[in-house]
Write a protein that holds these residues in place. Structure first.
Motif, PDB file in Angstrom:
ATOM      1  N   LYS A 142      14.498   5.053  -6.122  1.00 52.12           N
ATOM      2  CA  LYS A 142      14.892   4.751  -4.741  1.00 52.12           C
ATOM      3  C   LYS A 142      16.379   4.436  -4.625  1.00 52.12           C
ATOM      4  CE  LYS A 142      10.843   5.227  -3.293  1.00 52.12           C
ATOM      5  NZ  LYS A 142      10.542   6.428  -2.528  1.00 52.12           N
ATOM      6  N   MET A 159       1.247   6.645  -6.896  1.00 47.81           N
ATOM      7  CA  MET A 159       0.132   7.507  -7.288  1.00 47.81           C
ATOM      8  C   MET A 159       0.515   8.964  -7.196  1.00 47.81           C
ATOM      9  SD  MET A 159      -3.436   6.124  -6.484  1.00 47.81           S
ATOM     10  CE  MET A 159      -4.098   4.769  -7.324  1.00 47.81           C
ATOM     11  N   ASN A 160       1.240   9.320  -6.161  1.00 50.29           N
ATOM     12  CA  ASN A 160       1.674  10.715  -6.027  1.00 50.29           C
ATOM     13  C   ASN A 160       2.620  11.093  -7.148  1.00 50.29           C
ATOM     14  OD1 ASN A 160       0.180  11.307  -3.837  1.00 50.29           O
ATOM     15  ND2 ASN A 160       1.875  12.094  -2.620  1.00 50.29           N
ATOM     16  N   TYR A 170      -1.297  12.398   0.229  1.00 53.53           N
ATOM     17  CA  TYR A 170      -1.253  11.357  -0.786  1.00 53.53           C
ATOM     18  C   TYR A 170      -2.580  11.333  -1.528  1.00 53.53           C
ATOM     19  CZ  TYR A 170       3.103   9.708   1.139  1.00 53.53           C
ATOM     20  OH  TYR A 170       4.390   9.624   1.524  1.00 53.53           O
ATOM     21  N   VAL A 171      -2.487  11.132  -2.856  1.00 49.77           N
ATOM     22  CA  VAL A 171      -3.716  11.247  -3.649  1.00 49.77           C
ATOM     23  C   VAL A 171      -4.515   9.951  -3.644  1.00 49.77           C
ATOM     24  CG1 VAL A 171      -2.928  13.048  -5.156  1.00 49.77           C
ATOM     25  CG2 VAL A 171      -2.400  10.685  -5.716  1.00 49.77           C
ATOM     26  N   TRP A 172      -3.914   8.884  -3.139  1.00 46.61           N
ATOM     27  CA  TRP A 172      -4.620   7.605  -3.127  1.00 46.61           C
ATOM     28  C   TRP A 172      -5.957   7.765  -2.396  1.00 46.61           C
ATOM     29  CZ3 TRP A 172      -3.823   3.265   0.821  1.00 46.61           C
ATOM     30  CH2 TRP A 172      -4.581   2.143   0.436  1.00 46.61           C
ATOM     31  N   ARG A 217      -2.836   1.122 -10.490  1.00 49.91           N
ATOM     32  CA  ARG A 217      -3.830   0.380  -9.710  1.00 49.91           C
ATOM     33  C   ARG A 217      -3.896  -1.084 -10.172  1.00 49.91           C
ATOM     34  NH1 ARG A 217      -7.358   3.571  -7.064  1.00 49.91           N
ATOM     35  NH2 ARG A 217      -7.085   5.108  -8.693  1.00 49.91           N
ATOM     36  N   GLN A 235       5.423  12.351   2.518  1.00 53.35           N
ATOM     37  CA  GLN A 235       4.748  13.500   1.920  1.00 53.35           C
ATOM     38  C   GLN A 235       3.619  13.958   2.837  1.00 53.35           C
ATOM     39  OE1 GLN A 235       5.458  14.435  -1.697  1.00 53.35           O
ATOM     40  NE2 GLN A 235       7.269  13.418  -0.913  1.00 53.35           N
ATOM     41  N   ALA A 242       3.393   2.421   6.583  1.00 54.26           N
ATOM     42  CA  ALA A 242       3.296   1.672   5.339  1.00 54.26           C
ATOM     43  C   ALA A 242       4.576   1.840   4.527  1.00 54.26           C
ATOM     44  CB  ALA A 242       2.097   2.157   4.529  1.00 54.26           C
ATOM     45  N   LEU A 243       5.068   3.069   4.467  1.00 51.29           N
ATOM     46  CA  LEU A 243       6.273   3.286   3.673  1.00 51.29           C
ATOM     47  C   LEU A 243       7.481   2.631   4.327  1.00 51.29           C
ATOM     48  CD1 LEU A 243       5.652   6.862   2.413  1.00 51.29           C
ATOM     49  CD2 LEU A 243       5.995   4.823   1.056  1.00 51.29           C
ATOM     50  N   LEU A 246      14.133  11.404  -4.292  1.00 50.55           N
ATOM     51  CA  LEU A 246      14.914  11.606  -3.077  1.00 50.55           C
ATOM     52  C   LEU A 246      16.247  12.260  -3.398  1.00 50.55           C
ATOM     53  CD1 LEU A 246      14.661   8.512  -0.746  1.00 50.55           C
ATOM     54  CD2 LEU A 246      14.135  10.866  -0.253  1.00 50.55           C
ATOM     55  N   GLU A 262       0.765  11.787 -10.237  1.00 50.36           N
ATOM     56  CA  GLU A 262       0.096  13.087 -10.200  1.00 50.36           C
ATOM     57  C   GLU A 262       1.097  14.221 -10.343  1.00 50.36           C
ATOM     58  OE1 GLU A 262      -3.205  14.155  -9.743  1.00 50.36           O
ATOM     59  OE2 GLU A 262      -3.711  12.091 -10.264  1.00 50.36           O
ATOM     60  N   TYR A 291      10.327   2.659 -10.520  1.00 51.80           N
ATOM     61  CA  TYR A 291      10.138   2.973  -9.095  1.00 51.80           C
ATOM     62  C   TYR A 291      11.422   2.719  -8.330  1.00 51.80           C
ATOM     63  CZ  TYR A 291       7.860   2.953  -4.526  1.00 51.80           C
ATOM     64  OH  TYR A 291       7.489   3.222  -3.244  1.00 51.80           O
ATOM     65  N   LYS A 334       0.840  -1.204   0.000  1.00 51.50           N
ATOM     66  CA  LYS A 334       0.000   0.000   0.000  1.00 51.50           C
ATOM     67  C   LYS A 334       0.870   1.247   0.000  1.00 51.50           C
ATOM     68  CE  LYS A 334      -4.238  -1.660   2.029  1.00 51.50           C
ATOM     69  NZ  LYS A 334      -4.866  -2.004   3.299  1.00 51.50           N
ATOM     70  N   GLY A 335       1.968   1.185   0.748  1.00 52.69           N
ATOM     71  CA  GLY A 335       2.893   2.315   0.773  1.00 52.69           C
ATOM     72  C   GLY A 335       3.418   2.605  -0.615  1.00 52.69           C
ATOM     73  N   ALA A 336       3.810   1.541  -1.320  1.00 52.73           N
ATOM     74  CA  ALA A 336       4.336   1.719  -2.676  1.00 52.73           C
ATOM     75  C   ALA A 336       3.259   2.308  -3.578  1.00 52.73           C
ATOM     76  CB  ALA A 336       4.810   0.383  -3.226  1.00 52.73           C
ATOM     77  N   LEU A 337       2.044   1.813  -3.399  1.00 52.77           N
ATOM     78  CA  LEU A 337       0.924   2.329  -4.200  1.00 52.77           C
ATOM     79  C   LEU A 337       0.747   3.829  -3.972  1.00 52.77           C
ATOM     80  CD1 LEU A 337      -1.764   1.826  -5.854  1.00 52.77           C
ATOM     81  CD2 LEU A 337      -2.855   1.534  -3.651  1.00 52.77           C
ATOM     82  N   MET A 338       0.774   4.210  -2.698  1.00 56.26           N
ATOM     83  CA  MET A 338       0.625   5.620  -2.353  1.00 56.26           C
ATOM     84  C   MET A 338       1.659   6.473  -3.081  1.00 56.26           C
ATOM     85  SD  MET A 338       0.066   5.208   1.703  1.00 56.26           S
ATOM     86  CE  MET A 338       1.610   6.003   1.978  1.00 56.26           C
ATOM     87  N   GLU A 339       2.906   6.022  -3.017  1.00 57.50           N
ATOM     88  CA  GLU A 339       3.978   6.821  -3.594  1.00 57.50           C
ATOM     89  C   GLU A 339       3.849   6.877  -5.108  1.00 57.50           C
ATOM     90  OE1 GLU A 339       7.666   7.540  -0.898  1.00 57.50           O
ATOM     91  OE2 GLU A 339       7.923   5.803  -2.186  1.00 57.50           O
ATOM     92  N   LEU A 355       3.280  15.022  -8.058  1.00 55.87           N
ATOM     93  CA  LEU A 355       3.360  15.711  -6.758  1.00 55.87           C
ATOM     94  C   LEU A 355       4.659  15.418  -6.037  1.00 55.87           C
ATOM     95  CD1 LEU A 355      -0.247  15.127  -5.439  1.00 55.87           C
ATOM     96  CD2 LEU A 355       0.745  17.246  -6.283  1.00 55.87           C
ATOM     97  N   MET A 356       5.435  14.468  -6.580  1.00 56.04           N
ATOM     98  CA  MET A 356       6.565  14.033  -5.768  1.00 56.04           C
ATOM     99  C   MET A 356       7.834  14.005  -6.592  1.00 56.04           C
ATOM    100  SD  MET A 356       6.396  10.900  -3.169  1.00 56.04           S
ATOM    101  CE  MET A 356       7.331   9.682  -4.010  1.00 56.04           C
TER     102      MET A 356
END
Lengths: 389, 400
Positions: free
Chosen positions: A283, A179-180, B326-328, A235, B323, B354-355, A189, A183, A279, A172-177, A185-186
């Protein structure tokens, strides 16, 4: 003196790393040792029993067969959990418990048929699914005593470490990143090459399409890619990876050989290779000394997941194996319920303890319970250890 | 009525503390309700013959009693603590030092040392005297010691000496120690005494300043109140006068409100100025503001370090930076859901976790490290194999 802990160091503190991580060779050696020990014991028992049946090696389960049987019951655990509508993490934990249990125990000593429900019940407790034993027993139409009897045994074999680190939340963490990133937004590093969010987004849009054979169901749309399409792609990759993590990852030996982070990236790798590589590039800087090592580890993990064969043994095969097992199983552990009950009493039935000892224990117990009723409890010096048996 | 009369006529019968006893009622006759052992205790004391009990206020020298002579005053001499009446002291000691008239006491007493008894119990009187004397000599201060432990040891020694002096244990040795200390630390003792005196003076001054300030404040408040009242009265009268002159009531009212507002503003400004002045005073250190209960000691040298629950461990992210948003949509929904927010659930704690889990162990090469561990850490693997063997052992099942 401040010690800095990185994510890797945090994982190194886990019991999964300390007690349940092996190299492939170690894992094989461990299984072989357990198997040999079990056969040696079985022979000993056979010779003790009498000479009427000079049991030959042929009658014992081979190592392969043991593994197959365990695998089969891992599948059983999963279907029972599905039947009870328990979430994925309970399944994974229970399967790992069973696998860990049979690292130090043989099927011939404890047939998985008797153990797997206990493993599932234990997992339900560690993963905070609250259910009582009678309820649980009723829902899988089993005997409550049969579930409880091997529990201590299982705990012992698990070396009282109940934590199973799982990759689901990490995914889920990877998904969050991702997705950002899609967009815009990110940025990346600081230890990799610096890019702004927009640049990252552009790079993502320019990614190659997933090669044929990828697990992701996503198909490139006709026309130009938009961030929305990118979102769908991520997704889809996530869903595919999640499925990979559910069955193949927990049923193979991945948990013994890899860390959850590597497993989840391997699953992502299988589902959408270009996306995962991208991805990972954000990293791991190309200059990093560990980069090639990590990438090859993920690659080998992915191969392991890909090699998973969902078709287990058939019912007939299993029945044949069970029959064989019945013939060669260790007679001392035949009736777990009875021995468990006996242990809870004074252990006199099975002749495990001599009469005198059990009597002494009984007296002690009575005495201590009587002292407990005293106004100020038992005397402190009285409770000295007469332990070890 | 009859009961009252009886009480008046025979005070002997009164049992409460302040009663007067007839001269004949000696100590040795048991008083009703008192345990005989108590009597024995009294007898065993060296000065038991002149007891402190108010019931037996009789001079042991001239045998005159308070009953006979209501002006009778008792004095004691802090040498032997024998009690006698004022007239006896005058009679016996006005011609210079003389031996104590009490039988068996050989102390030579002087008239000027006789004083009034402060405590009813002569033992307490004596103890207080001794403690005063000891405290005058052993007046070391806590800050003179390196550690609290040593200071406490010193206090213990002092208490030992005091106890010995009070109870006449090892009296010569103790006196010698006392004298030795006095001689050895003469200057120090004087210095500490003057310090103590200064402190006392400072304290008294502070108290006085506090009182004065409180008084000033009260006066100020009273004056202000008076002024306000006067003003209110004046405006009221003014308004009435205007109304009498036939002005429009609405206008008068408005005018009055305006005047009052202005006045209030003036007052506020004045108060502001005042407080500013005060603040300036305080920063200059010339403020008359007094804080109660300040210790005139140096502040603690080193402030206590803040608590570090991780014992010096810090966590650093090498693979990700958290961040803000998050847009999720899974997270978005959680953020919107009042059920989740009301429970105090912090989305950031989930994203962080999670990260962290996503990369926790990414760089851990399990195969290599497991081999390495086996090589380096022979004892551990030994113990694990032991555990495996033991796991097969029936004895392990034994809960005892």
């Amino acid at each position: 003196m401040t010690t800095r802990l990185s994510e890797d160091d945090i994982y190194r503190t886990s019991t999964q790393y300390r007690l349940w991580s092996y190299s492939p060779a170690q894992l094989a050696a461990q299984r072989k040792k357990t198997h040999e020990l079990a056969i040696a014991r079985a022979r000993q028992n056979a010779s003790k029993d009498g000479e009427q049946n000079g049991a030959s090696d042929l009658e014992y389960l081979t190592e392969e067969e043991e593994l197959q049987l365990v695998q089969r019951y891992c599948g059983n655990i999963r279907s029972v959990a599905d039947h009870l509508k328990w979430p994925m993490n309970v399944k994974t934990t229970a399967v790992q418990y069973l696998k860990r249990f049979y690292l130090s125990n043989s099927c011939m000593t404890y047939p998985p048929k008797e153990i797997y429900k206990t493993a599932l019940f234990l997992a339900s407790k560690t993963e905070a699914i609250h259910i009582t034993v009678p309820k649980f027993a009723a829902s899988i139409s089993a005997d409550a005593d049969a579930i409880l009897a091997p529990e201590y045994k299982v705990m012992q074999a698990l070396r009282f470490t109940l934590d199973v680190r799982q990759p689901f939340r990490g995914l889920k963490g990877a998904l969050m990143e991702l997705m950002n990133m899609a967009e815009g937004l990110m940025g990346t590093l600081s230890n990799t090459e610096q890019k702004t969010g927009k640049e990252v987004q552009a790079a993502m849009l320019a990614l190659k399409l997933p090669p044929p054979g990828s697990k992701t169901p996503w198909k490139a749309p006709s026309g130009t890619l938009t961030p929305t399409h990118l979102n769908d792609r991520i997704r889809a990759a996530y869903d595919a990876a999640r499925h990979l993590l559910d069955a193949p990852a927990s049923l193979t030996d991945a948990y013994f050989l890899y860390t959850p982070s590597q497993i989840l990236l391997a699953a992502l790798h299988l589902s959408d290779e270009p996306l995962t590589s991208f991805y990972l590039d954000t990293k791991l800087p190309t200059t990093s000394p560990h980069r090639s090592k990590i990438l090859s580890t993920i690659q080998s993990g992915a191969e392991m997941l890909a090699s998973y064969n969902p078709k287990g043994m058939s019912k007939e095969e299993r029945d044949a194996l069970e029959k064989k097992l019945d013939r060669c199983r260790d007679p001392t552990t035949k009736d777990l319920i009875k021995s468990h009950a006996a242990m809870k009493r004074n252990g006199v039935e099975e002749g495990k303890l001599d009469e005198e000892k059990s009597k002494r224990r009984k007296l002690e117990r009575e005495k201590s319970s009587k002292e407990m009723d005293d106004l100020f409890g038992p005397s402190l010096a009285g409770g000295k250890a007469n332990g070890n048996g | 009525m009859s009961r009252l009369a009886q009480q008046k006529s025979s005070p002997v019968a009164r049992r409460d503390g302040g009663a007067v006893r007839p001269p004949g009622d000696s100590l040795l006759t048991p008083q009703d309700g008192e345990l005989p052992t108590r009597q024995m205790d009294r007898m065993s004391l060296s000065y038991s013959t002149h007891t402190d009990s108010p019931a037996t206020e009789v001079c042991p020298v001239c045998k005159s009693t308070k009953y006979m002579n209501p002006n009778l005053k008792f004095l004691v001499n802090p040498v032997c603590y024998h009690k006698m009446c004022e007239s006896c002291v005058d009679r016996l000691f006005s011609h210079g030092p003389a031996p104590c008239p009490i039988k068996g006491c050989s102390e030579t007493l002087r008239k000027n040392r006789f004083r009034k008894q402060t405590f009813e119990d002569i033992k307490v009187e004596r103890e207080v005297d001794i403690r005063k004397k000891v405290a005058q000599v052993f007046n070391r201060r806590e800050e003179e010691f390196a550690s609290l432990r040593e200071y406490n040891d010193y206090l213990n020694d002092v208490e030992d000496i005091t106890f010995n002096l009070i109870n006449n244990i090892d009296i010569e040795e103790t006196q010698r120690r006392f004298k030795n200390h006095e001689d050895k630390w003469k200057e120090n003792i004087v210095e500490n005494a003057s310090l103590a005196q200064q402190e006392q003076m400072l304290y008294a001054e502070q108290q006085k300043a506090e009182r004065e300030q409180a008084k000033r404040r009260r006066e100020e408040a009273r004056r202000e109140e008076m002024e306000e009242r006067k003003e209110a009265e004046a405006t009221r009268r003014d308004m009435l006068r205007r109304l009498e002159n036939g002005q429009d009531p609405e206008e008068v009212k408005k005018e009055r409100a305006a005047v009052q507002l202005k006045k209030r503003q003036n007052r506020q400004d004045a108060a502001n100025r005042q407080s500013q002045l005060k603040a300036a005073d305080a920063t200059n250190g010339s403020s008359s503001f007094v804080i109660k209960g300040l210790k005139n000691k140096k502040a603690k040298l080193e402030p206590e370090a803040p608590v570090d629950p991780f014992g010096g461990l810090t966590f650093e992210h090498s693979y990700f930076s958290l961040q803000d948003d998050y847009v999720w949509e899974g997270l978005r929904e959680a953020k919107r859901d009042p059920l989740i927010a009301a429970g105090g659930y912090d989305i950031a704690s989930f994203t962080g976790r999670a990260l962290c889990e996503a990369f926790s162990g990414l760089g851990v090469m399990v195969a290599d490290e497991a081999v390495e561990r086996e090589r380096l850490n022979e004892p551990e693997t030994l113990s694990t194999t032991k555990a495996e063997i033991a796991a097969k052992d029936v004895k392990m099942e034994d809960p005892f």
